[in-house]
Design a protein around this motif. Structure first.
Motif, PDB file in Angstrom:
ATOM      1  N   GLY A  63      93.298  -6.359  -0.153  1.00 33.78           N
ATOM      2  CA  GLY A  63      91.952  -6.655  -0.314  1.00 33.78           C
ATOM      3  C   GLY A  63      91.018  -6.217   1.061  1.00 33.78           C
ATOM      4  N   SER A  64      89.940  -6.652   1.028  1.00 29.82           N
ATOM      5  CA  SER A  64      89.195  -6.487   2.354  1.00 29.82           C
ATOM      6  C   SER A  64      88.246  -7.443   2.691  1.00 29.82           C
ATOM      7  CB  SER A  64      88.374  -5.276   1.887  1.00 29.82           C
ATOM      8  OG  SER A  64      87.523  -4.788   3.021  1.00 29.82           O
ATOM      9  N   GLY A  65      88.250  -8.057   4.192  1.00 31.47           N
ATOM     10  CA  GLY A  65      87.615  -9.158   4.478  1.00 31.47           C
ATOM     11  C   GLY A  65      86.504  -8.714   5.741  1.00 31.47           C
ATOM     12  N   PRO A  66      85.529  -8.071   5.423  1.00 30.27           N
ATOM     13  CA  PRO A  66      84.512  -7.663   6.396  1.00 30.27           C
ATOM     14  C   PRO A  66      84.132  -8.821   7.119  1.00 30.27           C
ATOM     15  CG  PRO A  66      83.986  -6.351   4.266  1.00 30.27           C
ATOM     16  CD  PRO A  66      85.192  -7.604   4.111  1.00 30.27           C
ATOM     17  N   VAL A  67      83.805  -8.898   8.427  1.00 35.08           N
ATOM     18  CA  VAL A  67      83.199  -9.857   9.246  1.00 35.08           C
ATOM     19  C   VAL A  67      81.960  -9.556   9.782  1.00 35.08           C
ATOM     20  CG1 VAL A  67      83.675 -11.105  11.304  1.00 35.08           C
ATOM     21  CG2 VAL A  67      85.519 -10.872   9.472  1.00 35.08           C
ATOM     22  N   GLY A  68      81.210 -10.320   9.746  1.00 39.29           N
ATOM     23  CA  GLY A  68      79.464 -10.044  10.587  1.00 39.29           C
ATOM     24  C   GLY A  68      79.232 -10.918  11.448  1.00 39.29           C
ATOM     25  N   VAL A  69      78.565 -10.437  12.300  1.00 35.46           N
ATOM     26  CA  VAL A  69      77.973 -11.353  13.452  1.00 35.46           C
ATOM     27  C   VAL A  69      76.392 -11.299  13.744  1.00 35.46           C
ATOM     28  CG1 VAL A  69      80.234 -11.244  14.534  1.00 35.46           C
ATOM     29  CG2 VAL A  69      78.537  -9.657  14.959  1.00 35.46           C
ATOM     30  N   ARG A  70      75.875 -12.119  14.323  1.00 35.09           N
ATOM     31  CA  ARG A  70      74.303 -12.151  14.530  1.00 35.09           C
ATOM     32  C   ARG A  70      74.304 -11.328  15.791  1.00 35.09           C
ATOM     33  NH1 ARG A  70      73.734 -15.148  19.064  1.00 35.09           N
ATOM     34  NH2 ARG A  70      74.808 -17.185  19.276  1.00 35.09           N
ATOM     35  N   LYS A  71      72.915 -11.029  16.162  1.00 38.75           N
ATOM     36  CA  LYS A  71      72.717 -10.362  17.401  1.00 38.75           C
ATOM     37  C   LYS A  71      73.543 -11.004  18.489  1.00 38.75           C
ATOM     38  CE  LYS A  71      68.977  -7.344  18.779  1.00 38.75           C
ATOM     39  NZ  LYS A  71      70.181  -6.265  18.811  1.00 38.75           N
ATOM     40  N   GLY A  72      73.860 -10.255  19.452  1.00 33.35           N
ATOM     41  CA  GLY A  72      74.418 -10.580  20.694  1.00 33.35           C
ATOM     42  C   GLY A  72      75.923 -10.921  20.729  1.00 33.35           C
ATOM     43  N   LEU A  73      76.628 -10.860  19.664  1.00 32.15           N
ATOM     44  CA  LEU A  73      78.079 -10.973  19.429  1.00 32.15           C
ATOM     45  C   LEU A  73      78.646  -9.756  18.916  1.00 32.15           C
ATOM     46  CD1 LEU A  73      78.160 -14.379  17.464  1.00 32.15           C
ATOM     47  CD2 LEU A  73      78.771 -14.001  19.976  1.00 32.15           C
ATOM     48  N   PRO A  86      89.103 -17.207 -15.774  1.00 27.65           N
ATOM     49  CA  PRO A  86      87.841 -18.238 -15.190  1.00 27.65           C
ATOM     50  C   PRO A  86      88.436 -18.945 -14.044  1.00 27.65           C
ATOM     51  CG  PRO A  86      89.004 -19.207 -16.805  1.00 27.65           C
ATOM     52  CD  PRO A  86      89.554 -17.996 -16.850  1.00 27.65           C
ATOM     53  N   LEU A  87      89.208 -18.388 -13.004  1.00 28.13           N
ATOM     54  CA  LEU A  87      89.780 -18.923 -11.802  1.00 28.13           C
ATOM     55  C   LEU A  87      89.065 -19.246 -10.763  1.00 28.13           C
ATOM     56  CD1 LEU A  87      92.962 -19.506 -11.211  1.00 28.13           C
ATOM     57  CD2 LEU A  87      93.098 -17.161  -9.946  1.00 28.13           C
ATOM     58  N   GLY A  88      88.666 -20.519 -10.801  1.00 29.36           N
ATOM     59  CA  GLY A  88      87.512 -21.116  -9.898  1.00 29.36           C
ATOM     60  C   GLY A  88      87.908 -20.396  -8.243  1.00 29.36           C
ATOM     61  N   SER A  89      86.932 -20.270  -7.382  1.00 27.90           N
ATOM     62  CA  SER A  89      87.176 -19.930  -5.955  1.00 27.90           C
ATOM     63  C   SER A  89      87.490 -18.382  -5.932  1.00 27.90           C
ATOM     64  CB  SER A  89      88.101 -20.869  -5.211  1.00 27.90           C
ATOM     65  OG  SER A  89      87.577 -20.753  -3.920  1.00 27.90           O
ATOM     66  N   CYS A  90      87.707 -17.577  -7.081  1.00 23.71           N
ATOM     67  CA  CYS A  90      88.449 -16.557  -6.640  1.00 23.71           C
ATOM     68  C   CYS A  90      87.518 -15.357  -7.195  1.00 23.71           C
ATOM     69  CB  CYS A  90      89.657 -16.505  -7.656  1.00 23.71           C
ATOM     70  SG  CYS A  90      91.022 -17.113  -6.669  1.00 23.71           S
ATOM     71  N   THR A  91      86.464 -15.574  -7.957  1.00 28.77           N
ATOM     72  CA  THR A  91      85.580 -14.597  -8.124  1.00 28.77           C
ATOM     73  C   THR A  91      86.219 -13.360  -8.873  1.00 28.77           C
ATOM     74  OG1 THR A  91      84.050 -15.285  -6.426  1.00 28.77           O
ATOM     75  CG2 THR A  91      83.376 -13.263  -7.693  1.00 28.77           C
ATOM     76  N   MET A  92      87.000 -13.547  -9.943  1.00 29.73           N
ATOM     77  CA  MET A  92      87.722 -12.549 -10.676  1.00 29.73           C
ATOM     78  C   MET A  92      86.728 -11.735 -11.615  1.00 29.73           C
ATOM     79  SD  MET A  92      90.794 -13.251  -9.355  1.00 29.73           S
ATOM     80  CE  MET A  92      91.800 -12.101 -10.572  1.00 29.73           C
ATOM     81  N   LYS A  93      85.896 -10.938 -10.997  1.00 30.28           N
ATOM     82  CA  LYS A  93      85.072 -10.154 -11.818  1.00 30.28           C
ATOM     83  C   LYS A  93      85.572  -9.122 -12.307  1.00 30.28           C
ATOM     84  CE  LYS A  93      81.366 -10.276  -8.947  1.00 30.28           C
ATOM     85  NZ  LYS A  93      80.014  -9.582  -8.232  1.00 30.28           N
ATOM     86  N   LYS A 129      86.375 -10.004  -3.795  1.00 26.92           N
ATOM     87  CA  LYS A 129      85.702 -10.975  -4.872  1.00 26.92           C
ATOM     88  C   LYS A 129      84.334 -10.705  -5.291  1.00 26.92           C
ATOM     89  CE  LYS A 129      88.369 -15.043  -3.248  1.00 26.92           C
ATOM     90  NZ  LYS A 129      88.446 -16.217  -2.184  1.00 26.92           N
ATOM     91  N   THR A 130      83.360 -10.689  -4.226  1.00 24.79           N
ATOM     92  CA  THR A 130      82.018 -10.466  -4.438  1.00 24.79           C
ATOM     93  C   THR A 130      81.568  -8.916  -4.744  1.00 24.79           C
ATOM     94  OG1 THR A 130      81.650 -12.051  -2.710  1.00 24.79           O
ATOM     95  CG2 THR A 130      79.801 -10.824  -3.549  1.00 24.79           C
ATOM     96  N   PHE A 131      82.489  -7.915  -4.391  1.00 23.32           N
ATOM     97  CA  PHE A 131      81.958  -6.440  -4.568  1.00 23.32           C
ATOM     98  C   PHE A 131      83.006  -5.820  -5.330  1.00 23.32           C
ATOM     99  CE2 PHE A 131      79.675  -8.275  -0.783  1.00 23.32           C
ATOM    100  CZ  PHE A 131      78.243  -7.927  -1.420  1.00 23.32           C
ATOM    101  N   SER A 132      83.638  -6.618  -6.235  1.00 20.02           N
ATOM    102  CA  SER A 132      84.186  -6.017  -7.467  1.00 20.02           C
ATOM    103  C   SER A 132      85.553  -5.334  -7.175  1.00 20.02           C
ATOM    104  CB  SER A 132      83.174  -5.312  -8.252  1.00 20.02           C
ATOM    105  OG  SER A 132      83.202  -3.994  -7.875  1.00 20.02           O
ATOM    106  N   THR A 133      86.135  -5.437  -6.098  1.00 18.29           N
ATOM    107  CA  THR A 133      87.596  -4.484  -5.732  1.00 18.29           C
ATOM    108  C   THR A 133      88.624  -5.089  -6.376  1.00 18.29           C
ATOM    109  OG1 THR A 133      87.812  -5.108  -3.483  1.00 18.29           O
ATOM    110  CG2 THR A 133      86.141  -3.438  -3.770  1.00 18.29           C
ATOM    111  N   PRO A 134      89.942  -4.660  -6.604  1.00 12.51           N
ATOM    112  CA  PRO A 134      90.733  -5.284  -7.299  1.00 12.51           C
ATOM    113  C   PRO A 134      91.248  -6.423  -6.434  1.00 12.51           C
ATOM    114  CG  PRO A 134      91.231  -2.904  -7.094  1.00 12.51           C
ATOM    115  CD  PRO A 134      89.999  -3.225  -6.298  1.00 12.51           C
TER     116      PRO A 134
END
Ligand SMILES: *Cc1c(COP(=O)(O)O)cnc(C)c1O
Length: 498
Positions: free
Chosen positions: A284-294, A76-83, A272-277
């Protein structure tokens, strides 16, 4: 367990001449191969362990059993989403077709590039943003990449005075760290007693030197920041951009979208969110998203799709390098095998089930919180999202915090290990003295949650009846209480042959 024998290092188990491998027949026998030059040859021998297969199997199996993992117990490690990391993800990532050399030309890697493109588009839809890159290696790396996008945006407009970034006092430590690595100065904004950002305290901080503001939602107390639209308006009016730390995206899945709230740039933690180790330092993997124009500022290379000739059905995936891009943040396309696992997870849940993950994670957190409030202090008493914070044991169990007998959060965390549960995150966030941050995730059954609740209550009773039992815990683990400081200051990473 005979730790004296089975606890030995593999080097100590080594016997000269023992072998646990056999090599395939050399297909190149008789061909003349390129000879290595004298300078490229090793000058000294290697020290490698020599052991038979069974010894190697036992050694590593026993070593893995010394560790705690999501496959061995509740975490139950908070902030880590250990699913849970579904085994199906592993099976798909191991398909031979994905085992490609990173320099394979795009025309021979169409399947892999298509998968990359589908993941970036799915994340964009989930987040309500225009475009994602999957290149960064971790959440913190995503933060740095996202902040570099923000900096590139200001620079492209000749707006060079924006050197400061606003970060709430409840933020995860990586937020100010990433901002500092990006060369930004950190301006802290305080939280209110209810745990959310103080908008009145924010207003005087805004000005022409502000590059943007980083926010986490739900924040690290597990609370939904209800005033984001107003905050985003204020930050945008002063010329800054809004950064969303998406490490806590899990409870929001399919329920609401950062892009709709006014965020311009964000990262997601696939681990975390998408269940990878998650853990052991990655990958790990930390995809980055941007709004239109960036989009043009995202790191190179980007995966783009072109329709082939005039047919809409035939598509070609290409690697594109944009001149306005902030540059490279990783080799090739990030941790590709991790992206395959996240793809497997996305497809196995499907659009119709993704929102259930978020809602169940919220239900599970509230169930634990309500079940334990009679024994543990609840400093912020409200409906939480995916996680919540206790401030140690209630006084009737933990005793007066001035007395040496007082049972602390650390003692509770150590005692939990004896019962086969990983500890929650402790002493974070820094807003409370005895913080204990619990995040069960949606992947746990009600039976597991009930077992955890029962143990947490039992530990509270033990604290009252026999505080020493907790102060000397853990009792049943491979090692007892470690000297954390010594472990950091004098780590031993190498084995010296005797
Ligand atoms: C985990 C986490 C991060 C950092 O992610 P890493 O992948 O560990 O670098 C950032 N912010 C929050 C809120 C987190 O929980």
């Amino acid at each position: 367990m005979n730790r004296e024998y089975y606890g030995k290092l593999i080097f100590e188990l080594s016997q000269p001449g023992r072998k646990g491998y056999s090599l395939p027949k050399n297909e190149f026998e008789g061909y003349s191969l390129v000879e290595l030059g004298e300078t490229q040859l090793r000058q000294t021998g290697t020290i490698l362990p020599e052991a038979d297969e069974l010894t190697v199997v036992r050694h590593y199996t026993n070593m893995s059993n010394n560790n705690f993992g999501v496959d061995t117990g509740f975490y139950p490690l908070g902030s880590c989403t250990m699913k849970y990391n579904p085994k199906l993800n592993e099976e798909l990532a191991a398909l031979p077709g994905f085992n490609q050399h990173p320099l394979t030309p795009a025309k021979f890697a169409q399947g892999s590039l298509k998968l990359y493109d589908e993941v970036q588009k799915t994340l964009a839809e989930i987040a309500g943003l225009s475009r994602f890159t999957l290149n960064p290696y971790a959440g913190a790396h995503g933060e740095l990449t996202g902040l570099m996008v923000i900096r590139s945006y200001h620079m492209s407009r000749g707006d060079v005075a924006r050197t400061k970034i606003i970060v709430p006092d409840s933020a995860h430590g990586t937020n100010p760290a990433s901002a500092a690595v990006c060369g930004l100065q950190i301006v802290e904004v305080k939280s209110l007693a209810d745990g959310t950002v103080d908008v009145e305290a924010l207003k005087p901080l805004l000005g022409p030197d502000i590059a943007g503001m980083m926010m986490t939602n739900p924040n690290t107390l597990g609370l939904f920041e209800t005033r984001i639209p107003e905050i985003a308006k204020l930050v945008h009016e002063c010329g800054g951009l809004m950064y969303y730390d998406g490490a806590n995206l899990n409870p929001m899945l399919g329920v609401c979208r950062p892009g709709d709230m006014g965020f311009d740039v964000m990262h997601i933690n696939l681990h975390k969110t998408f269940s990878t180790p998650h853990g052991g330092g990655g990958p790990g993997s930390g995809p980055v998203g941007v709004r239109k124009g960036l989009e043009q500022f995202l790191p190179n290379p980007q995966v783009i799709v072109k329709d082939l000739k005039d047919t809409k059905d035939l598509k070609a995936y290409e690697l594109h390098c944009d001149e306005e891009s902030l540059g490279y943040v990783s080799f090739f396309l990030g941790n590709f095998a991790i992206i395959v696992r996240a793809y497997a997870y996305l497809l196995s849940l499907g659009k119709e089930n993704i929102p259930m993950a978020g809602k169940l994670s919220v239900l599970n957190a509230n169930y634990i919180k309500e079940s334990l409030r009679s024994h543990y202090k609840l400093p912020i008493d409200t409906v939480c999202k995916h996680e919540f914070v206790f401030d140690g044991l209630r006084e009737e169990y933990g005793g007066d915090h001035h007395s040496p007998e007082h049972v602390t959060t650390l003692d509770v965390a150590k005692r939990l290990l004896d019962y086969g549960f990983h500890a929650p995150t402790i002493y974070f966030p820094l807003l409370f003295h005895e913080a204990m941050m619990i995040e069960p995730t949606e992947t746990e059954s009600k039976e597991t949650l009930d077992a955890f609740i029962a143990v947490m209550k039992r530990i509270a009773e033990e604290a009252k009846a026999d505080p020493q039992l907790l102060k000397s815990a853990p009792h049943d683990t491979p090692v007892r209480r470690m000297d954390d400081v010594k472990a950091v200051k004098e780590p031993k990473f190498t084995f010296k042959a005797l």
